[in-house]
Design an enzyme around this catalytic site. Structure first.
Site, PDB file in Angstrom:
ATOM      1  N   LYS A  16       0.824  -1.213   0.000  1.00 54.87           N
ATOM      2  CA  LYS A  16       0.000   0.000   0.000  1.00 54.87           C
ATOM      3  C   LYS A  16       0.856   1.261   0.000  1.00 54.87           C
ATOM      4  O   LYS A  16       0.467   2.283  -0.574  1.00 54.87           O
ATOM      5  CB  LYS A  16      -0.922   0.001   1.224  1.00 54.87           C
ATOM      6  CG  LYS A  16      -1.925  -1.137   1.242  1.00 54.87           C
ATOM      7  CD  LYS A  16      -2.842  -1.077   2.453  1.00 54.87           C
ATOM      8  CE  LYS A  16      -2.128  -1.360   3.762  1.00 54.87           C
ATOM      9  NZ  LYS A  16      -1.593  -2.729   3.852  1.00 54.87           N
ATOM     10  N   GLY A  40       4.172  -1.357   8.752  1.00 50.05           N
ATOM     11  CA  GLY A  40       5.254  -0.662   8.061  1.00 50.05           C
ATOM     12  C   GLY A  40       4.946  -0.491   6.589  1.00 50.05           C
ATOM     13  O   GLY A  40       4.516  -1.435   5.934  1.00 50.05           O
TER      14      GLY A  40
END
Length: 428
Positions: A16, A40
Site C-alpha cells: 500500500k 510498516g
C-alpha cells in the site's frame, strides 16, 4: 471532491505504501485512519528505501499535508523517532504533519500487558508484534484510555494515569508476577513527548472536512489488510481495529457520503505474518523462492512472511466488505519465471465447496483450496510501464483476477521503485 480510500485486500503487506506514494502526487491531504506502529509501509525513491510506521507515506512529497487520525493508537516516542529519522534524511517534517487530539496513546503498561498476554497464551498466541496496540484499543473501548490531547493538560493526564495504574499495577503484580509502574516516571516522560509534539497536535477532523468543503483531493490510508479487520477478518487472528474502508469514516471523522472511490491493494500472490489459518500457503521451495525474491520480511519486525498462491475467495470477500471501485496489483514481477501459477477459486470442506469466505474459524482453518492453474510467463516484467508490453500470459493472469474477483484492475506495480508501475485508470 475526490476522496479515495486505499485499503489492503489480504492480510496486509500488500504494498500500500508505494500505491499511496504514487497517488499522493494529486492529493492535498493524506490521512491514516487506524492501527499503530505495528505496521510498516515501504517506499523506494531513487534507490533509497523509506520505511514508515505511523506517518503516511505522503510525507515524502512536498506540499502534502499528512494526518494521523483519531482512529490510530500512537506510541509517542516511536512517532518522534520516525520524525527525527526523516529529518536526518532531508525530509522536512513540520506543519505538514498533523496528529489528532483524539488519537489514543500507547502507554508503557500497554506494551507490558501485550507481551505478557502473548507469553501466557503459549502455542495459542495470536502473533502480535508486542507493541501494545491491542491493549491500547482495549482501554479505548473500556473508556479508560489516555488521548493525545491530554498531553497538553498535565493535570488531566496525571489524574487519568494514576487512576489507571491502580488497576494495572495490581494486575501486573498479582497475575503476571511482574513489577508495577511509577506514575511520576511515566508522567515526566510523556509530558516531555507532549512538548515535542505540541506543534503537530490539531483538530484533524476539522482540517479534513474544511479541505473536503473546498473540493480538495484527499487520500485516506489504512494499515494491515481486510482479513486482519477486527470484525471482518480471521478472528481472533486479527488486529485490534477496523482496517477496512469503513474504518476511514470513524477513524478520521469523514461522513460516508463523502467517499468517492475505494482502491483495494492486492499482492499478485498472498502472504501472511504471524499465526492463523492460511489455506493457500506454499510450504515447499516455491514458497521459499517467492519469500526471498519478494523480500517478504516484515518492515516493522523483520519476521519472515508466510507465502502462498493468490486466493480469490478472500479477495471476493474483501471486494464486498470494502466496496472496491478498483484494485491495484502489486509485485507482479515476483512471479516472473514460474512455469505454472495456481489461483485459488474456492475451498473444499467435508465434501462441501465454499465459494464464499467461511466465517467460522474451525471451518476456515481446515479448508482445502480448490485451484485453477495458469501458464506462467517466464519473462521479466520488472519495470514495464504499459499493459500491452506485458507478456501475454501475464496479461491473461491480470484478466483472470478481474473475472474471479469481479473488480477491474486500475494499477499494476512491476517493481519496488516509484516509477515502476502501469496506470490503467486514474483515481483523481
Amino acid at each position: 471532491m475526490p476522496i479515495v480510500i486505499v485499503v489492503g485486500a489480504q492480510w496486509g503487506d500488500e504494498g500500500k505504501g508505494k500505491i499511496v506514494d504514487f497517488l499522493t502526487k494529486k492529493a492535498v491531504i493524506v490521512a491514516r485512519y487506524q492501527g499503530g506502529h505495528n505496521a510498516g509501509h515501504t517506499v523506494v525513491i531513487n534507490n533509497e528505501k523509506y520505511i514508515l510506521h505511523l506517518i503516511p507515506s505522503g510525507i515524502l512529497h512536498k506540499n502534502t499535508i499528512c494526518i494521523i487520525g483519531n482512529g490510530v493508537v500512537v506510541e509517542p516516542s516511536a512517532l518522534i523517532q520516525e520524525i527525527n529519522e526523516l529529518r536526518k534524511r532531508g525530509i522536512p517534517v513540520s506543519d505538514n504533519l498533523l496528529l489528532s487530539k483524539n488519537a489514543h496513546l500507547i502507554m508503557p503498561y500497554h506494551i507490558a500487558l501485550d507481551r505478557a498476554n502473548e507469553k501466557s497464551r503459549g502455542k495459542k498466541c495470536i502473533g502480535t508484534t508486542g507493541r501494545g496496540i491491542g491493549p491500547a484499543y482495549v482501554d479505548k473501548m473500556g473508556r479508560t484510555g489516555i488521548r493525545v490531547g491530554d498531553l497538553l493538560h498535565p493535570e488531566v493526564f496525571i489524574e487519568k494515569l494514576e487512576t489507571n495504574l491502580k488497576h494495572i499495577n495490581f494486575l501486573m503484580k498479582n497475575l503476571y508476577k511482574s513489577h508495577g509502574f511509577s506514575a511520576r516516571k511515566i508522567f515526566n516522560e510523556y509530558i516531555e513527548y507532549g512538548r515535542k509534539l505540541k506543534k503537530h497536535i490539531a483538530d484533524t477532523d476539522i482540517v479534513i472536512n474544511n479541505a473536503i468543503s473546498k473540493g480538495k483531493n484527499l487520500l485516506l490510508e489504512g494499515a494491515q489488510g481486510t482479513l486482519l479487520d477486527i470484525d471482518h477478518g480471521t478472528y481472533p487472528y486479527v488486529t485490534s481495529s477496523n482496517s477496512i474502508a469503513g474504518g476511514a469514516c470513524t477513524g478520521l471523522g469523514v461522513g460516508p457520503t463523502r467517499i468517492s472511490k475505494v482502491l483495494g491493494v492486492v499482492k499478485a500472490y498472498t502472504t501472511r505474518v504471524g499465526s492463523g489459518p492460511f489455506p493457500t500457503e506454499i510450504t515447499d521451495s516455491i514458497g521459499e523462492d517467492i519469500r526471498t525474491k519478494g523480500g517478504e520480511f516484515g518492515a516493522t519486525t523483520g519476521r519472515p512472511r508466510r507465502c502462498g498462491w493468490l486466493d480469490t475467495v478472500i479477495l471476493r470477500h474483501a471486494a464486498m466488505i470494502n466496496g472496491f471501485s478498483g484494485i491495484a496489483i502489486t509485485k507482479l514481477d515476483i512471479l516472473d519465471g514460474l512455469d505454472r501459477i495456481k489461483i485459488c477459486t474456492a475451498y473444499r470442506y467435508k465434501g462441501i465447496i465454499y465459494k464464499d469466505f467461511p466465517k467460522e474459524m474451525n471451518v476456515f482453518e481446515n479448508c482445502i483450496p480448490v485451484y485453477e492453474e495458469v501458464e506462467g510467463w517466464k519473462r521479466s516484467t520488472l519495470g514495464i510501464k504499459e499493459f500491452s508490453k506485458l507478456p501475454a500470459q501475464a496479461q491473461k493472469y491480470i484478466r483472470k483476477i478481474e473475472n474471479l474477483v469481479g473488480v477491474k484492475v486500475n494499477i499494476i506495480s512491476t517493481g519496488q521503485k516509484r516509477e515502476e508501475l502501469i496506470l490503467l485508470k486514474e483515481q483523481f
